[in-house]
Write an enzyme that holds these catalytic residues in place. Structure first.
Site, PDB file in Angstrom:
ATOM      1  N   LYS A 237       0.797  -1.263  -0.120  1.00 31.74           N
ATOM      2  CA  LYS A 237      -0.135   0.058  -0.015  1.00 31.74           C
ATOM      3  C   LYS A 237       0.765   1.200   0.043  1.00 31.74           C
ATOM      4  O   LYS A 237       1.954   1.252   0.356  1.00 31.74           O
ATOM      5  CB  LYS A 237      -1.033   0.106   1.382  1.00 31.74           C
ATOM      6  CG  LYS A 237      -1.979   0.765   1.249  1.00 31.74           C
ATOM      7  CD  LYS A 237      -3.218   0.419   0.262  1.00 31.74           C
ATOM      8  CE  LYS A 237      -4.378   0.925   0.171  1.00 31.74           C
ATOM      9  NZ  LYS A 237      -5.620   0.165  -0.253  1.00 31.74           N
TER      10      LYS A 237
HETATM   11  P1  NAD Z   1     -13.349   8.166  -2.723  1.00 30.45           P
HETATM   12  O1  NAD Z   1     -12.289   9.139  -2.262  1.00 30.45           O
HETATM   13  O2  NAD Z   1     -13.849   8.009  -4.019  1.00 30.45           O
HETATM   14  O3  NAD Z   1     -14.686   8.360  -1.708  1.00 30.45           O
HETATM   15  C1  NAD Z   1     -14.600   8.389  -0.329  1.00 30.45           C
HETATM   16  C2  NAD Z   1     -16.038   8.986   0.177  1.00 30.45           C
HETATM   17  O4  NAD Z   1     -16.085   9.028   1.587  1.00 30.45           O
HETATM   18  C3  NAD Z   1     -16.255  10.301  -0.384  1.00 30.45           C
HETATM   19  O5  NAD Z   1     -17.792  10.347  -0.845  1.00 30.45           O
HETATM   20  C4  NAD Z   1     -16.105  11.365   0.944  1.00 30.45           C
HETATM   21  O6  NAD Z   1     -16.980  12.520   0.835  1.00 30.45           O
HETATM   22  C5  NAD Z   1     -16.824  10.286   1.909  1.00 30.45           C
HETATM   23  N1  NAD Z   1     -16.245  10.769   3.037  1.00 30.45           N
HETATM   24  C6  NAD Z   1     -15.099  11.017   3.808  1.00 30.45           C
HETATM   25  N2  NAD Z   1     -14.873  11.473   5.051  1.00 30.45           N
HETATM   26  C7  NAD Z   1     -16.235  11.103   5.375  1.00 30.45           C
HETATM   27  C8  NAD Z   1     -16.809  11.069   6.559  1.00 30.45           C
HETATM   28  N3  NAD Z   1     -16.197  11.648   7.724  1.00 30.45           N
HETATM   29  N4  NAD Z   1     -18.317  10.868   6.556  1.00 30.45           N
HETATM   30  C9  NAD Z   1     -18.916  10.473   5.592  1.00 30.45           C
HETATM   31  N5  NAD Z   1     -18.296  10.427   4.241  1.00 30.45           N
HETATM   32  C10 NAD Z   1     -16.916  10.770   4.461  1.00 30.45           C
HETATM   33  O7  NAD Z   1     -12.801   6.779  -2.185  1.00 30.45           O
HETATM   34  P2  NAD Z   1     -13.296   5.351  -2.496  1.00 30.45           P
HETATM   35  O8  NAD Z   1     -12.393   4.792  -3.633  1.00 30.45           O
HETATM   36  O9  NAD Z   1     -14.695   5.253  -2.916  1.00 30.45           O
HETATM   37  O10 NAD Z   1     -12.991   4.393  -1.125  1.00 30.45           O
HETATM   38  C11 NAD Z   1     -13.971   4.423  -0.280  1.00 30.45           C
HETATM   39  C12 NAD Z   1     -13.141   3.217   1.036  1.00 30.45           C
HETATM   40  O11 NAD Z   1     -13.278   2.141   0.028  1.00 30.45           O
HETATM   41  C13 NAD Z   1     -11.683   3.540   1.400  1.00 30.45           C
HETATM   42  O12 NAD Z   1     -11.667   2.927   2.719  1.00 30.45           O
HETATM   43  C14 NAD Z   1     -10.972   2.615   0.410  1.00 30.45           C
HETATM   44  O13 NAD Z   1      -9.804   2.142   1.139  1.00 30.45           O
HETATM   45  C15 NAD Z   1     -11.967   1.542   0.272  1.00 30.45           C
HETATM   46  N6  NAD Z   1     -11.678   0.792  -1.170  1.00 30.45           N
HETATM   47  C16 NAD Z   1     -11.565   1.332  -2.057  1.00 30.45           C
HETATM   48  C17 NAD Z   1     -11.451   0.442  -3.206  1.00 30.45           C
HETATM   49  C18 NAD Z   1     -11.466   1.179  -4.819  1.00 30.45           C
HETATM   50  O14 NAD Z   1     -11.515   0.202  -5.816  1.00 30.45           O
HETATM   51  N7  NAD Z   1     -11.749   2.444  -4.955  1.00 30.45           N
HETATM   52  C19 NAD Z   1     -11.191  -0.940  -3.142  1.00 30.45           C
HETATM   53  C20 NAD Z   1     -11.261  -1.227  -1.975  1.00 30.45           C
HETATM   54  C21 NAD Z   1     -11.477  -0.763  -0.745  1.00 30.45           C
END
Ligand code: NAD
Length: 409
Positions: free
Chosen positions: A102
């Site tokens: 990571k």
């Molecule tokens: P992203 O940046 O596209 O979206 C994050 C979202 O969370 C946004 O809508 C943001 O406004 C919201 N957010 C941030 N702080 C917040 C809070 N305090 N309360 C409510 N909402 C809040 O990120 P993503 O790619 O959607 O990833 C989200 C999660 O999923 C992360 O934990 C990431 O590690 C995990 N993840 C992502 C992927 C991927 O393919 N993108 C794969 C596995 C895991």
């Protein structure tokens, strides 16, 4: 709880179940390599800014290391280390030929211009291009990064090593990205949830859903669960939260967010404080934003019957115990959100083969992978009579441990 502590607690429960000896435990927990770099750039106003970037390569016994790059102000060594270890267990649960890594940079991407983010990405690549590669460590997008950032990454890497699309995944389609990568994590969550609900004799359409986070994962989950007949009753993002017990019009909400930049003020629902999202009346809670949001102090207030861990590490181990006593089933992150890395693997395979798959093939193979991993998970749960989280860790740790021993390291 410190994220490394949380991840390692789950690991230790599995290690005990598998009866691993002390040396193996130490070997499996110790990261292969840790990189910390200074990234200085000129901001658009001409001032200098320095950020700290990390890449932690946790394990490579089952293949090249794989894991996202996060741009977020809370990125630090411990968080990146915990997420790197989670990637090792995640790739093993879904049986991809990968290890785990990571990376991240401590920065606030929403307060930076595109030009500044591009410079930051390029400096990061300049500092560590020798330590990643198509057959060694393959980054991908994570929170705060996207296909655009991966495009800059592959371009900067090419200046040192020539054109190598397989060095990162989650790229724009035009640069060797895979069709279906954008929706993959949300879609994998749907396929995993189908398996879980089927095992309880239920279906996606039987339930109401509350989703924390409306970024890549949360918004795709909302769309796909809605399309399958699920009723999305509440969503939140960093700027606010909205709810509608009759069900939100998800396509209209997606269009609204595309224009307004957030869910706040969506006319098809009632606004409420974003920190109340987790405690909304719903059958299924999907934390899809940050880690550590469900802990010992708030687990008793959760009203859902199921929690699907779309985010990494959203439920702390102390909360797991409370939820389990209350009969809440948690679909663990290392299985639930593995759709993203699975389609990243498909992208890498397409890059190596110089052959592009149709989108339908990507979805079909993802569903097959999630179902096959579910069968392994169920068999492990039955064998040890444990929770899905412990089963996921036991399955993953046993696979990595076996590979480590077979390599004679
Ligand atoms: P992203 O940046 O596209 O979206 C994050 C979202 O969370 C946004 O809508 C943001 O406004 C919201 N957010 C941030 N702080 C917040 C809070 N305090 N309360 C409510 N909402 C809040 O990120 P993503 O790619 O959607 O990833 C989200 C999660 O999923 C992360 O934990 C990431 O590690 C995990 N993840 C992502 C992927 C991927 O393919 N993108 C794969 C596995 C895991």
């Amino acid at each position: 709880m410190n994220p490394i502590e949380a991840t390692n607690r789950n690991f230790h429960v599995a290690a005990q179940l598998l009866d691993l000896d002390e040396h193996n435990v130490r070997q499996l927990l110790t990261p292969h390599r840790e990189i910390k770099v200074e990234c200085s750039i000129t901001l658009d106003d001409g001032t200098l800014a320095t950020f700290v970037g990390y890449r932690i390569q946790h394990d490579q016994s089952r293949g090249p290391m794989k894991g996202g790059i996060r741009f977020h102000h809370e990125v630090d060594h411990d968080e990146v280390g915990a997420l790197a270890a989670l990637m090792t267990w995640k790739t093993a649960v879904v049986n991809l030929p990968y290890g785990g890594a990571k990376g991240g940079i401590g920065c606030n991407p929403s307060g930076m211009t595109e030009a500044e983010l591009q410079r930051l990405t390029r400096v990061f690549v300049q500092k560590m291009h020798d330590l990643v590669g198509t057959y060694t460590d393959i980054p991908a997008p994570d929170m705060g990064t996207n296909a655009r950032v991966m495009g800059w990454f592959v371009d900067e890497y090419a200046k040192f090593h020539g054109w190598s699309p397989g060095v990162v995944t989650g790229k724009p389609i035009e640069l060797g990205g895979s069709l279906g990568r954008d929706s993959a994590t949300g879609r994998g969550l749907l396929y995993g949830a189908e398996c879980l609900f089927e095992s309880d004799g239920r279906d996606v359409k039987d339930f109401t859903y509350a989703i924390q986070g409306f970024g890549n994962v949360g918004s795709w989950a909302a769309r796909l669960f809605h399309e399958r007949g699920g009723r999305i009753v509440a969503v939140s993002d960093v700027g606010g939260a909205i709810r509608n017990p009759a069900g939100l019009d998800v396509p209209a909400l997606v269009d609204y967010v595309a224009v307004k930049g957030g869910v706040k003020g969506f006319p098809g629902g009632e606004s409420f404080p974003r920190d109340q999202l987790l405690f909304q009346e719903c059958d299924v809670l999907i934390p899809a934003a940050l880690g550590g949001v469900i802990h010992a102090d708030n687990a008793a207030e959760i009203r859902a019957r199921y929690i699907l861990e779309a985010a990494n590490n959203p439920v702390e181990p102390d909360a797991d115990a409370i939820l389990s006593k209350r009969g809440v089933t948690v679909l663990p992150d290392i299985y639930a959100n593995a759709g993203g890395v699975t389609v990243s693997y498909f992208e890498w395979v397409q890059n190596l083969q110089h052959y592009k798959w149709e989108e339908e093939r990507v979805h079909t193979e993802l569903r097959h992978r999630m179902r096959s991993a579910w069968n392994d998970l169920q068999a492990t749960r039955t064998r040890y009579g444990c929770s899905l989280r412990t089963a996921a860790f036991a399955l993953a740790v046993s696979r990595v441990d076996r590979a480590t021993r077979l390599r004679g390291l």
